[in-house]
Scaffold this active site. Structure first.
Site, PDB file in Angstrom:
ATOM      1  N   GLU A  80       0.860  -1.181   0.000  1.00 12.83           N
ATOM      2  CA  GLU A  80       0.000   0.000   0.000  1.00 12.83           C
ATOM      3  C   GLU A  80       0.902   1.238   0.000  1.00 12.83           C
ATOM      4  O   GLU A  80       1.886   1.262   0.738  1.00 12.83           O
ATOM      5  CB  GLU A  80      -0.891   0.032   1.246  1.00 12.83           C
ATOM      6  CG  GLU A  80      -1.942   1.128   1.141  1.00 12.83           C
ATOM      7  CD  GLU A  80      -2.921   1.159   2.323  1.00 12.83           C
ATOM      8  OE1 GLU A  80      -2.734   0.416   3.303  1.00 12.83           O
ATOM      9  OE2 GLU A  80      -3.866   1.938   2.253  1.00 12.83           O
ATOM     10  N   GLY A  86       2.748   2.540  10.902  1.00 10.71           N
ATOM     11  CA  GLY A  86       2.539   1.725  12.098  1.00 10.71           C
ATOM     12  C   GLY A  86       2.418   0.240  11.785  1.00 10.71           C
ATOM     13  O   GLY A  86       3.101  -0.589  12.386  1.00 10.71           O
ATOM     14  N   ALA A  87       1.557  -0.086  10.833  1.00  7.78           N
ATOM     15  CA  ALA A  87       1.324  -1.479  10.497  1.00  7.78           C
ATOM     16  C   ALA A  87       0.501  -1.551   9.222  1.00  7.78           C
ATOM     17  O   ALA A  87       0.004  -0.533   8.750  1.00  7.78           O
ATOM     18  CB  ALA A  87       0.569  -2.186  11.627  1.00  7.78           C
ATOM     19  N   MET A  88       0.377  -2.778   8.684  1.00  9.14           N
ATOM     20  CA  MET A  88      -0.307  -2.936   7.410  1.00  9.14           C
ATOM     21  C   MET A  88      -1.171  -4.186   7.406  1.00  9.14           C
ATOM     22  O   MET A  88      -0.740  -5.257   7.818  1.00  9.14           O
ATOM     23  CB  MET A  88       0.756  -3.003   6.297  1.00  9.14           C
ATOM     24  CG  MET A  88       0.170  -3.179   4.915  1.00  9.14           C
ATOM     25  SD  MET A  88      -0.871  -1.762   4.460  1.00  9.14           S
ATOM     26  CE  MET A  88      -2.058  -2.578   3.398  1.00  9.14           C
ATOM     27  N   HIS A  90      -6.909  -2.360  14.980  1.00  6.76           N
ATOM     28  CA  HIS A  90      -7.129  -1.621  13.728  1.00  6.76           C
ATOM     29  C   HIS A  90      -6.829  -2.509  12.512  1.00  6.76           C
ATOM     30  O   HIS A  90      -7.663  -2.635  11.610  1.00  6.76           O
ATOM     31  CB  HIS A  90      -6.239  -0.372  13.726  1.00  6.76           C
ATOM     32  CG  HIS A  90      -6.327   0.447  12.487  1.00  6.76           C
ATOM     33  ND1 HIS A  90      -7.147   1.558  12.395  1.00  6.76           N
ATOM     34  CD2 HIS A  90      -5.717   0.330  11.284  1.00  6.76           C
ATOM     35  CE1 HIS A  90      -7.022   2.083  11.190  1.00  6.76           C
ATOM     36  NE2 HIS A  90      -6.164   1.360  10.501  1.00  6.76           N
ATOM     37  N   GLU A  91      -5.660  -3.109  12.506  1.00  9.96           N
ATOM     38  CA  GLU A  91      -5.278  -3.919  11.335  1.00  9.96           C
ATOM     39  C   GLU A  91      -6.194  -5.140  11.221  1.00  9.96           C
ATOM     40  O   GLU A  91      -6.602  -5.506  10.132  1.00  9.96           O
ATOM     41  CB  GLU A  91      -3.815  -4.355  11.412  1.00  9.96           C
ATOM     42  CG  GLU A  91      -2.801  -3.217  11.587  1.00  9.96           C
ATOM     43  CD  GLU A  91      -2.958  -2.062  10.630  1.00  9.96           C
ATOM     44  OE1 GLU A  91      -3.428  -2.281   9.492  1.00  9.96           O
ATOM     45  OE2 GLU A  91      -2.625  -0.916  11.012  1.00  9.96           O
ATOM     46  N   GLU A  98     -10.090   3.715   6.013  1.00  8.36           N
ATOM     47  CA  GLU A  98      -9.320   4.208   7.156  1.00  8.36           C
ATOM     48  C   GLU A  98     -10.178   4.918   8.206  1.00  8.36           C
ATOM     49  O   GLU A  98     -10.071   4.638   9.394  1.00  8.36           O
ATOM     50  CB  GLU A  98      -8.160   5.095   6.692  1.00  8.36           C
ATOM     51  CG  GLU A  98      -7.096   4.351   5.874  1.00  8.36           C
ATOM     52  CD  GLU A  98      -6.493   3.143   6.582  1.00  8.36           C
ATOM     53  OE1 GLU A  98      -6.690   2.986   7.801  1.00  8.36           O
ATOM     54  OE2 GLU A  98      -5.824   2.337   5.892  1.00  8.36           O
TER      55      GLU A  98
END
Ligand code: TRP
Ligand code: ZN
Length: 918
Positions: free
Chosen positions: A166, A307-309, A343-344, A366
């Site tokens: 992404e 932060g993360a994916m 979240h992820e 998001e």
């Protein structure tokens, strides 16, 4: 790729692709400097795009193909504007994205294509003629993961191969339609040396694996049954340790849970694993959403841009948001880990099962997923505390963005570089819009609308309109005007005027909304604003809300849909104190004449916890503004201190809330409220003056609280213990404002008997903000204790960079030459330069301008290596025009120096040129 004049991409130019991809087969032969990727793609013409009357309609005779090609090209969001030679009767060309790839071969339906059959540029592979029936393309390319310092595409972090696709990283792995509306099923085969890469991972469920070439090499196959866009592709290969667990979904399916980390860090994953299971359960209970593969993997890597994916079934995390032990992570780290894992994980439905049609729809996944993770934290911790923390963040990050040169709508309509739009506006304001929808239609209808959203759009690439339509259809409410919130930038300001008539017992509340112009949007429309409201009587209790022409409100909510409106309340027995925008029901600013006495009254009495806190912030801001204007009222200050003292001594309030009440508005927030001729030095002094007075005035209460919040027993990251420690260190900070020597002594005592990182950082961060002799030794000790632990060395850098001392700019320069500093690790850059430029207004805005020079030098050195991070650092200068004249000139000069440098990345060019209003 350093375009000379980067192109802008527009929402209105969106067109579907002319060919769809059903199946993707990828074979990776991994090698650090030359990884070979073989990609076999099954294409078919896209009827929706090519059909007459469809979005790609051609003229009556179907002959105007050159026009058609141009349309496809620009709408393919391709940035290569070269004319393509096209024969008059050809079909739409196949234009694939690709960057930094070495093409080895292309074949179509098994036949190798001669170079004359395709065009190759730095950004595209174009095959001019392709069959108008299903066909297969096989492409072989090489890429260089080792040389990938942008951390986009396939790269090597700490000897581990990993990917970040992404938003547009997949095109750096192979030629592809690298856009989210092309969803395909992926099969992946990875081959790599067994010794260096015993672990081989990709999305989906595991297939065959085994050794090859006599055992030096091995392979693993993975298959993801869910169609996905390329940005959700992931691959990881390396020598990693595994921590595993299982989860049984509510329908009884067993899911393998795996966290992969650097060897030796296995003992730091327990909290992350628990957070994952809690998230999975919560999504089932609150939204009825179950996990949909047999395995869910998380990999922690140390070099990561964000932060993360949420890659399907294979999330990749910045290791900062996985690794935690009581002695290595603070309470804030624990809370971040928990909410980012959530979240992820939540993206699996909001983002992956339903994805975005194009990148303009980013808020669709998001904003909604942030809203979901906020609700998760609110449900499992304290809802009141979570709301305050989120609003503080919105005000610190999003309000200045929305009021400055980089302002953009939650659903933008153009961009130069999409990576620049992973912003507080898209994420945090996007979440606020979801929250307002829930407030307006009610929680039950909101849930029905979410169900409808998945029913309608599962497996699709959707738009923001699709989402809001589900909200409207499920609730029966017209939300056309609400959509303005998505399209219009800027923070609405609502001006309040009140009048009370004691004779008729009527209370008139007049509200007027204004949104200031933002770049490219000069005329603003009114937005629908849901306002939580209470009329608080002299006894501190809410009075009934009897609205003229409506009756007694069953929900304490009014809606301002027009520019101006007066709400008349009847049977108001006594003159009320207004509590408006309770719970921060709308992301707006409120302007009213109510004074410090009213704020102190609400601070004590408001039934809405958020507004109780809000009242303390307003009162503190008023006192700081008075000091800035050189007029200090001792009486007001004393009343404020007394009110604060009462809160601290209230046995019914929890510790975390008290800690928040003790925090004065931040310097950045104050600067945003002042908005012009901002003098960060003066703001710092005025705020410090109030801090000193409250610290001294409350000294006895604070010392008592320090004693009462002493740590006992084993560390637990639960809400109660976290709240206790947050109060403890808020107390220490407040004491430091009033009596630095005492605070230093208490912090030093604490440091001599630390058992966890929260206590360690809590004590140390107080000492390091002070110019005291103990400071240097404490920092040196920390470095000695924790050398070799990167996440803790990051904290060591950040502590120094965020100290509000006049020596800080010089220290930052020194630290950039420290052997532990590197520009190639984003966490390290953020911990030193990011903390300095974005979390330390006093030092960064040193009158000399040296802070701006340090930042600009760093950005220019970083841009060729990692444009995403360089561009993000540059946003620290976006509010330059609000500064007082001298700093304004100095900051602007550095922006101009950057813009005048040749070869800037598209990322940095966009931020800097827009910041300068060009
Ligand atoms: N989608 C990621 C998230 O949950 C954001 C993200 C991770 C990202 N890595 C990125 C965005 C790299 C842009 C570039 O929020
Ligand atoms: Zn996200």
């Amino acid at each position: 790729m350093n375009d000379a004049s980067p192109q802008t991409v527009y929402l209105q130019n969106y067109r579907p692709v002319p060919y769809l991809i059903d199946e993707v087969f990828l074979k990776f032969v991994l090698a650090p400097e030359a990884t070979q990727v073989t990609s076999r793609l099954s294409f078919r013409p896209n009827a929706a795009a090519q059909q007459k009357g469809g979005p790609l309609d051609h003229d009556e005779f179907g002959l105007n193909q050159s026009k058609l090609i141009n349309v496809i090209d620009s709408n393919n969001l391709a940035r290569d504007s070269r004319e393509k030679p096209v024969s008059a009767f050809s079909h739409p060309a196949l234009i694939l994205d690709g960057e930094k790839l070495e093409l080895r071969s292309v074949s179509l339906d098994g036949e190798t294509l001669e170079p004359s059959r395709y065009d190759l540029t730095a950004t595209n592979l174009t095959i001019r003629e392709v069959p108008q029936r299903p066909f297969t393309l096989e492409i072989v390319t090489l890429c260089n993961p080792k040389a990938n310092s942008e951390l986009s595409g396939l790269y090597v972090s700490n000897n581990v191969f990993c990917t970040q696709c992404e938003a547009e990283g997949f095109r750096r792995i192979t030629y592809f339609y690298d856009r989210p509306d092309v969803m395909a099923r992926y099969k992946v085969r990875i081959e790599a040396p067994l010794a260096s890469c015993p672990v081989l991972l990709a999305n989906g469920n595991p297939g065959q694996s085994g050794t090859i070439a006599g055992g030096d090499l091995h392979f693993a196959e993975w298959e993801d049954p869910h169609p996905k866009p390329s940005y959700l592709f992931a691959l990881v290969a390396g020598d990693l340790a595994l921590v595993s667990d299982t989860y049984v979904t509510r329908s009884g399916r067993k899911v393998d849970l795996r966290i992969y980390v650097e060897k030796g860090k296995e003992d730091r994953c327990a909290f992350a694993m628990e957070a994952l299971k809690t998230s999975m359960r919560w999504d089932e209970e609150r939204f009825g959403l179950e996990y949909d593969l047999d395995i869910f993997m998380i990999v922690a890597v140390s070099d990561f841009n964000m932060g993360a994916m949420e890659n399907k079934g294979l999330n990749i995390f910045n290791d900062k948001y996985i690794l935690a032990l009581p002695e290595t992570a603070t309470d804030i780290d624990y809370i971040n880990i928990e909410s980012i894992i959530a979240h992820e994980y939540f993206h699996n439905w909001t983002g992956n099962r339903v994805t975005c049609r194009d990148w303009f729809q980013l808020c669709l996944k998001e904003g909604l997923t942030v809203f979901r993770d906020q609700e998760f934290t609110a449900d499992i911790r304290s809802r009141a505390v979570k709301r305050i923390v989120d609003v503080k963040r919105l005000r610190a990050d999003q309000f200045p963005e929305d009021g400055g040169p980089l302002a953009h709508p939650v659903r933008p309509s153009s961009y130069i570089e999409i990576n620049n739009f992973y912003t507080a506006t898209v994420y945090e304001k996007g979440a606020e819009l979801c929250r307002m929808l829930q407030t307006l239609i009610g929680r039950e209808a909101f849930r029905k609308a979410m169900d409808l959203y998945f029913e309608r759009h599962d497996g699709e690439a959707a738009t923001t309109e699709d989402f809001v339509r589900c909200m409207a259809d499920a609730s029966g409410r017209n939300l056309d005007q609400f959509f303005t919130w998505y399209e219009q930038a800027g923070t609405p300001e609502v001006t309040v005027s009140e009048s009370y008539d004691a004779k008729t017992k009527t209370y008139d509340l007049s509200l007027e909304q204004v949104t200031a112009p933002t770049p490219g949007q000069s005329d603003k429309r009114p937005v629908p604003i849901p306002l939580g409201i209470g009329l608080v009587g002299p006894d501190g209790r809410d009075m009934p809300l009897d609205l003229e022409n409506v009756g007694v409100l069953n929900a304490p909510l009014i809606e301002l849909n027009e520019t101006k409106k007066t709400f008349r309340f009847r049977n108001v027995a006594r003159k009320p104190v207004l509590s408006l925008n309770r719970g921060f029901s709308a992301p707006i600013r409120i302007r009213s004449n109510s004074g410090i006495p009213e704020q102190l009254f609400l601070m004590k009495n408001d039934g809405d916890t958020f507004n109780r806190w809000e009242a303390s912030q307003r009162a503190a801001f008023a006192l700081i503004r008075d000091r800035l204007a050189g007029k200090t009222s001792a009486a007001d200050t004393q009343s404020f201190i007394t009110a604060l003292g009462a809160v601290l001594e209230d046995g019914h309030l929890d510790d975390a809330f008290k800690a928040l009440m003790l925090g004065l508005p931040g310097e950045q927030e104050i600067a945003t409220l002042i908005a012009r001729d901002v003098d960060p030095g003066a703001i710092h002094q005025a705020r410090e003056a109030l801090r000193a007075e409250t610290g001294m005035g409350l000294k006895d209460v604070l010392v008592e609280l320090w004693r009462k919040t002493e740590s006992h027993g084993a560390y637990r990251p639960d809400p109660e213990e976290t709240g206790r420690r947050s109060l403890r260190y808020a107390v220490l900070q407040a004491l430091a404002g009033g009596d630095p020597a005492l605070a230093t002594r208490l912090a030093g005592e604490q440091l001599s008997r630390i058992t966890n990182m929260t206590d360690e950082i809590g004590a140390l961060s107080t000492i390091t903000t002070l110019d005291v002799p103990e400071r240097e030794q404490a920092l040196a000790d920390f470095h000695t204790r924790h050398r070799g632990d990167n996440l803790l060395i990051d904290k060591w850098f950040a502590l120094q960079a965020s100290a509000p001392l006049s020596t800080t700019p010089g220290r930052v320069l020194e630290l950039m030459a420290h052997p532990d500093f590197t520009l190639t690790n984003p966490n390290r850059v953020r911990s030193l330069v990011g903390a300095f430029a974005m979390a330390n207004p006093f030092a960064f805005h040193a009158e000399s301008g040296e802070g701006y020079v340090i930042l600009a030098d760093t950005i220019l050195a970083l841009d060729p290596k990692n444009p995403q991070v360089a561009a993000r650092m540059a946003t620290a200068l976006r509010s330059w025009a609000t500064l007082e004249e001298k700093r304004r000139g100095l900051a602007k000069a550095q922006l101009e120096r950057i813009l005048g440098t040749s070869g800037l990345s598209r990322d940095l060019y966009e931020i800097v040129s827009k910041s300068l209003g060009r």
